[in-house]
Design an enzyme around this catalytic site. Structure first.
Site, PDB file in Angstrom:
ATOM      1  N   HIS A  52     -54.687  41.975  56.450  1.00  0.00           N
ATOM      2  CA  HIS A  52     -55.050  42.704  57.151  1.00  0.00           C
ATOM      3  C   HIS A  52     -56.450  42.819  57.363  1.00  0.00           C
ATOM      4  O   HIS A  52     -57.441  43.576  56.716  1.00  0.00           O
ATOM      5  CB  HIS A  52     -54.894  44.013  55.922  1.00  0.00           C
ATOM      6  CG  HIS A  52     -54.838  45.437  56.599  1.00  0.00           C
ATOM      7  ND1 HIS A  52     -55.996  45.504  57.504  1.00  0.00           N
ATOM      8  CD2 HIS A  52     -53.657  46.037  55.898  1.00  0.00           C
ATOM      9  CE1 HIS A  52     -55.431  46.677  57.431  1.00  0.00           C
ATOM     10  NE2 HIS A  52     -54.533  47.671  57.270  1.00  0.00           N
ATOM     11  N   GLU A  68     -54.201  42.262  62.848  1.00  0.00           N
ATOM     12  CA  GLU A  68     -53.426  41.687  61.625  1.00  0.00           C
ATOM     13  C   GLU A  68     -52.510  40.412  62.038  1.00  0.00           C
ATOM     14  O   GLU A  68     -51.790  41.223  63.048  1.00  0.00           O
ATOM     15  CB  GLU A  68     -52.977  43.213  60.350  1.00  0.00           C
ATOM     16  CG  GLU A  68     -53.849  44.426  60.394  1.00  0.00           C
ATOM     17  CD  GLU A  68     -53.437  45.439  59.414  1.00  0.00           C
ATOM     18  OE1 GLU A  68     -52.505  44.855  58.879  1.00  0.00           O
ATOM     19  OE2 GLU A  68     -53.906  46.462  59.831  1.00  0.00           O
ATOM     20  N   ARG A 120     -52.455  43.111  46.869  1.00  0.00           N
ATOM     21  CA  ARG A 120     -53.731  43.746  46.948  1.00  0.00           C
ATOM     22  C   ARG A 120     -54.420  44.818  46.071  1.00  0.00           C
ATOM     23  O   ARG A 120     -55.292  44.105  46.107  1.00  0.00           O
ATOM     24  CB  ARG A 120     -53.913  43.921  48.147  1.00  0.00           C
ATOM     25  CG  ARG A 120     -53.349  45.763  48.270  1.00  0.00           C
ATOM     26  CD  ARG A 120     -53.463  46.436  49.956  1.00  0.00           C
ATOM     27  NE  ARG A 120     -52.604  47.774  49.829  1.00  0.00           N
ATOM     28  CZ  ARG A 120     -53.202  48.886  50.867  1.00  0.00           C
ATOM     29  NH1 ARG A 120     -54.435  48.557  51.769  1.00  0.00           N
ATOM     30  NH2 ARG A 120     -52.539  49.773  50.911  1.00  0.00           N
TER      31      ARG A 120
HETATM   32  C1  BG6 Z   1     -53.035  49.582  58.787  1.00  0.00           C
HETATM   33  C2  BG6 Z   1     -51.526  50.565  59.322  1.00  0.00           C
HETATM   34  O1  BG6 Z   1     -52.226  48.085  58.507  1.00  0.00           O
HETATM   35  O2  BG6 Z   1     -52.895  49.434  57.588  1.00  0.00           O
HETATM   36  C3  BG6 Z   1     -52.212  51.834  59.072  1.00  0.00           C
HETATM   37  O3  BG6 Z   1     -51.333  49.797  60.361  1.00  0.00           O
HETATM   38  C4  BG6 Z   1     -52.301  51.691  57.917  1.00  0.00           C
HETATM   39  O4  BG6 Z   1     -50.998  52.571  59.764  1.00  0.00           O
HETATM   40  C5  BG6 Z   1     -53.633  50.914  57.093  1.00  0.00           C
HETATM   41  O5  BG6 Z   1     -52.871  53.607  58.237  1.00  0.00           O
HETATM   42  C6  BG6 Z   1     -54.664  51.739  56.502  1.00  0.00           C
HETATM   43  O6  BG6 Z   1     -53.504  51.589  55.191  1.00  0.00           O
HETATM   44  P1  BG6 Z   1     -53.954  51.553  53.405  1.00  0.00           P
HETATM   45  O7  BG6 Z   1     -53.128  51.956  52.981  1.00  0.00           O
HETATM   46  O8  BG6 Z   1     -54.953  50.237  53.484  1.00  0.00           O
HETATM   47  O9  BG6 Z   1     -55.061  52.878  53.540  1.00  0.00           O
END
Ligand code: BG6
Length: 277
Positions: free
Chosen positions: A149, A251, A88
């Site tokens: 995501h 997700e 990403r």
């Molecule tokens: C989700 C996780 O997929 O992504 C969470 O389950 C996490 O725990 C969230 O906080 C966001 O992650 P990031 O790294 O984009 O801040």
């Protein structure tokens, strides 16, 4: 000089350091970046953007973009650095873009590490379909966890509910315990769950916009449901304090018990299809 996406009709502009492409067809418009192979918006004709992008999103090399559909690959979560994997925050190579016979537009990008090759295919029109193929380039077994995501826009998180997970077990990342879902998922506090034993159709109902998002997953038995709520929202620099009200992450994943092991030269495919009803 025009790049391969511009030659095929995409409009390129810069957001911060990151080039963003906009493509329109008969049914919808889509914005995406080669940085992270990330879809940033998908707006079917006469509808709102289905995806959510933070007003505080940072478009800077080395930082993930908060919103749209980041690709967590080839690991999910903070198990190694960087959290959610390098894909990403990496520049993907454009392969091509073309119109398909049913009026959908198809976009392809690839990203390679010394061990793995990732090929992402986006198809959009009335629906949005994303497929990710991972090939193990090593001569050994290789374990992969991953996620698409997706940040979905909602009128207000208080109006949102998710059906399709009733009776399914999940790993609650907040308590580090396993639980069983009872009824629809509704939201009144921080939520961070990995449903890792479900291949059902999932519906995100939004009473405020009178809209249902249908999420179909292919070869994925795990779905992560995330909303940071108030305190975590405040701790994230690229997330507005009140923005937790306008988003929900659902997700499509291979995560937790659903992580996969690839044999030498094996290709693992998974994906999702999003539709509005
Ligand atoms: C989700 C996780 O997929 O992504 C969470 O389950 C996490 O725990 C969230 O906080 C966001 O992650 P990031 O790294 O984009 O801040």
């Amino acid at each position: 000089m025009k790049d391969v996406f511009e030659i095929s009709g995409a409009i390129r502009s810069m957001r911060g350091d990151i080039p963003v492409y906009r493509v329109e067809n008969e049914f919808a418009s889509l914005e995406f970046s080669t940085y992270g192979a990330q879809v940033l918006s998908w707006t079917p004709k006469n509808q709102k953007n289905v995806l959510w992008l933070s007003e505080k999103a940072v478009f800077q090399h080395g930082k993930p973009i908060r919103g749209g559909i980041p690709i967590c690959w080839p690991w999910f979560g903070p198990v190694k650095t960087p959290s959610h994997g390098p894909a990403r925050v990496a520049e993907w190579t454009p392969i091509g873009m073309a119109a398909s016979s049913n009026g959908m537009t198809v976009v392809e990008m690839v990203y390679e590490t010394p061990d793995l090759l990732a090929c992402l295919t986006l198809r959009f029109g009335k629906t949005l379909v994303i497929q990710l193929d991972t090939t193990n380039l090593t001569g050994d077994l290789y374990s992969v966890s991953e996620a698409m995501h997706a940040y979905f826009a909602v009128s207000d998180i208080a109006n949102a509910s998710v059906s399709g997970l009733d009776g399914r077990s999940f790993f609650n990342q907040l308590t580090q315990k396993r639980e069983i879902q009872s009824g629809d998922v509704v939201f009144s506090s921080e939520t961070d769950r990995i449903y890792d034993d479900c291949n059902d159709l999932i519906h995100l109902h939004d009473k405020g916009w009178n809209r249902t998002i249908v999420l179909e997953r292919f070869n994925s038995n795990s779905c992560v449901v995330w909303n940071p709520w108030t305190e975590k929202a405040k701790r994230m620099e690229d997330f507005g304090d009140e923005e937790y009200k306008s988003m929900l992450c659902l997700e499509t994943a291979h995560a937790a018990r659903d992580a996969r092991t690839l044999k030498a030269s094996e290709t693992l495919s998974f994906g999702m299809r999003v539709a509005i009803v």
